[in-house]
Design an enzyme around this catalytic site. Structure first.
Site, PDB file in Angstrom:
ATOM      1  N   SER A  25      -8.368  48.596  26.702  1.00  0.00           N
ATOM      2  CA  SER A  25      -6.934  48.855  26.748  1.00  0.00           C
ATOM      3  C   SER A  25      -6.510  48.893  28.209  1.00  0.00           C
ATOM      4  O   SER A  25      -7.353  49.003  29.114  1.00  0.00           O
ATOM      5  CB  SER A  25      -6.653  50.208  26.086  1.00  0.00           C
ATOM      6  OG  SER A  25      -5.347  50.677  26.378  1.00  0.00           O
TER       7      SER A  25
ATOM      8  N   TYR B  85      -8.749  59.129  24.516  1.00  0.00           N
ATOM      9  CA  TYR B  85      -8.531  57.695  24.310  1.00  0.00           C
ATOM     10  C   TYR B  85      -8.959  56.905  25.543  1.00  0.00           C
ATOM     11  O   TYR B  85      -9.677  55.906  25.431  1.00  0.00           O
ATOM     12  CB  TYR B  85      -7.059  57.447  23.999  1.00  0.00           C
ATOM     13  CG  TYR B  85      -6.725  56.010  23.679  1.00  0.00           C
ATOM     14  CD1 TYR B  85      -7.088  55.453  22.455  1.00  0.00           C
ATOM     15  CD2 TYR B  85      -6.033  55.216  24.590  1.00  0.00           C
ATOM     16  CE1 TYR B  85      -6.777  54.134  22.150  1.00  0.00           C
ATOM     17  CE2 TYR B  85      -5.715  53.902  24.297  1.00  0.00           C
ATOM     18  CZ  TYR B  85      -6.092  53.364  23.086  1.00  0.00           C
ATOM     19  OH  TYR B  85      -5.792  52.054  22.793  1.00  0.00           O
TER      20      TYR B  85
END
Length: 271
Positions: free
Chosen positions: A142, A155
């Site tokens: 990401s 995350y």
């Protein structure tokens, strides 16, 4: 000739978002598909969309954190399709909230799905990708895999780790002479249900966070993301940045190093 025609592609997290968009795009390109997701109804819907295009599709309901299930899974696919050419490790989850307010079980969930689920998938499929003679493993990090913001520590930790795992694995494949390419995809904000399906720490407003994500952050359509990813995979790129925001984040970190964090704090105080 179309690069993906007749290739066998396995996609985890194929029930929605980028996984579904990749499946539909690959179906149009003539690939044969092995689609999996934890949500049986969602992955069945993806399969129907691909079958209407004319693709050969197999679906499985599987949890990528179930190590034994993942280790057993590729043999079934290989037995049905004869080989496995590409694996897209799309399945992932997100958690929002400060660590002080976060249940450790939610941290475990993010790490188990995002990082260990990717490791389980790679470990299970690598022998089959090697046997194909021209295999490709596609992992999903990401923009938060190289740039952090407050409230996404678990995350970011999982996505930083996926990027490191992918780079190391790419080196292993090349050093050992295995015919497997490894591409790590780093999307920015993509219009998917990931935030709506995410977990939230105490004190967070899920509706407000989701609305902000949908209206201000998720700028790239999943279909556009799939197109960018498949072009990068075909070109055997080691890393694929999806969206102008991901490219900007990558440039910012490469230019400023850890000093980018001062900008994040400044922006956080203003908002």
């Amino acid at each position: 000739m179309n690069y993906y025609a007749r290739r066998v592609a396995a996609i985890t997290g194929a029930g929605s978002g980028i996984g579904r968009a990749l499946a539909v795009d690959l179906a149009r390109r003539g690939a044969r598909l092995a689609l999996s997701d934890q949500n049986a109804e969602a992955v069945a819907d993806t399969a129907r969309r691909c079958q209407r295009i004319g693709a050969r599709v197999r679906t499985d309901t599987i949890d990528i954190t179930d190590r034994q299930a993942m280790l057993d899974y590729p043999a079934a696919l290989s037995g049905e399709f004869g080989r496995i050419d590409a694996v897209f490790c799309v399945a992932g989850v997100i958690h929002t909230g400060r660590l002080l307010n976060t249940e450790l079980s939610d941290v475990d969930h993010v790490v188990n799905v995002n990082l260990l689920g990717t490791v389980n998938t790679a470990k299970a499929f690598l022998p089959h990708l090697i046997s194909s003679g021209d295999g490709h493993l596609v992992t999903f990090s990401s923009a938060f895999g190289f740039l952090t913001t407050p409230g996404y520590s678990a995350y970011s930790a999982s996505k930083f780790a996926i990027r490191g795992f992918s780079e190391s694995l790419r080196q292993e494949m090349r050093l050992d002479g295995h015919p497997v390419s490894v591409t790590c995809v780093c999307p920015g904000g993509v219009r998917t249900p990931i935030m709506r399906n995410g977990r939230f720490a105490a004190g967070e407003d899920p509706d407000a966070v989701t609305a902000r994500f949908d209206t201000k952050i998720a700028r790239t359509e999943a279909s556009r993301a799939a197109s960018i990813i498949l072009r990068g995979v075909e070109r055997r790129r080691p890393q694929v940045l999806v969206g102008a925001d991901a490219k900007a984040a990558w440039t910012l970190v490469r230019t400023l190093g850890t000093a980018y964090q001062h900008l994040v704090l400044w922006a956080g105080r203003r908002t």
